[in-house]
Design an enzyme around this catalytic site. Sequence first.
Site, PDB file in Angstrom:
ATOM      1  N   GLY A  28      -2.861 -30.603  41.546  1.00  0.00           N
ATOM      2  CA  GLY A  28      -3.010 -29.905  40.278  1.00  0.00           C
ATOM      3  C   GLY A  28      -4.405 -29.367  40.081  1.00  0.00           C
ATOM      4  N   HIS A  34      -6.337 -22.581  45.548  1.00  0.00           N
ATOM      5  CA  HIS A  34      -4.898 -22.876  45.589  1.00  0.00           C
ATOM      6  C   HIS A  34      -4.088 -21.582  45.528  1.00  0.00           C
ATOM      7  CE1 HIS A  34      -6.517 -26.690  43.729  1.00  0.00           C
ATOM      8  NE2 HIS A  34      -5.864 -27.162  44.774  1.00  0.00           N
ATOM      9  N   VAL A 177     -11.973 -20.901  50.416  1.00  0.00           N
ATOM     10  CA  VAL A 177     -12.299 -19.875  49.427  1.00  0.00           C
ATOM     11  C   VAL A 177     -13.560 -20.319  48.693  1.00  0.00           C
ATOM     12  CG1 VAL A 177     -11.508 -18.648  47.367  1.00  0.00           C
ATOM     13  CG2 VAL A 177      -9.880 -19.246  49.176  1.00  0.00           C
TER      14      VAL A 177
END
Length: 347
Positions: A28, A34, A177
């Site tokens: 989460g 993500h 990233v």
Amino acid sequence: MTTALLRTADELHARVRVGRRAVVMTMGALHEGHATLIRTAREIAGPDGEVVVTVFVNPLQFGKGEDLDRYPRTLDADLKIAEDSGADAVFAPGVEEVYPGGEPQVRISAGPMGERLEGASRPGHFDGMLTVVAKLLHLTRPDVALYGQKDAQQLALIRRMARDLNFGVEIVGVPTVREEDGLALSSRNRYLKPGERRTALALSRALFAGRDRHAAQEALRARAREVPATHARAEALSAIGESRAAADTHAVAKARPPATTAPGADASRRPASTGGPAAVRAAARLVLDDAARLHPPLELDYLALVDPSDFTEIEDDHIGEAVLAVAARVGTTRLIDNIPLTFGAAS
């Protein structure tokens, strides 16, 4: 598209499958890292396939005193990011769904590789991680599963588990990233205060310093393989006042690969290597040492240059792939980062 929120494995198994199923596992607190994983999964699954994002904060991989209780839980925001990135479903089970019998008595052991670096700093972490990954692979039944390369040791262990235990699922790593300032995206970045964030930038800067030193070395070695360069030529250039050309020739000469030692010869008499992994480590270490004197300081956990197959430190004569990895604490926040490198003939 509307992304379905699923709470049980039965709900997931009831979905009609046509093409490939690609799974992205998360705890989460989704961010752009993500989102990149989900978009990549969408490309792999194709228009006829299915992308499933799991959201589960796994208690097994948090050690005593770690941030399980304060780990961010932002399911509504996660659903929006998953939907915008192309996910068909978010599987967000409760602890009782994943561990119906309570804390599992049978777990997967990460073995020796799981005891190094992150495993040494966080005992039991990788056993808990592999156990939940194995369970989620069984529960979601994917054709392909995607993981970020920022967690390089985790990715290596998952690949090894899938191979050693014949999971029959393709494991895909997706490049790290970074934010505009170079900091690797992490859910824990939100814990950093402004001053702490400035200090935390030393992690990526150290890796980039090591990468730049490595690139310079490899460029010299490439020239040394192609351009005749001798110390005599360097001395001659120096004698006529061409100091910059002489220095360059010296550098190329020193970068030339040493001759192979004949069978039976004393290995200790081989020419000493210049630069190489030691120089890469040293370049990164300088940045980290400077950050240790900042306020707030960076508290280094480890800096390592390792073989990605087993996460042992590489030797000075290493040829092939490597990972330059760092972990440190700034304030109460622990961060990790890494960068891949390739040494020698494989460059």
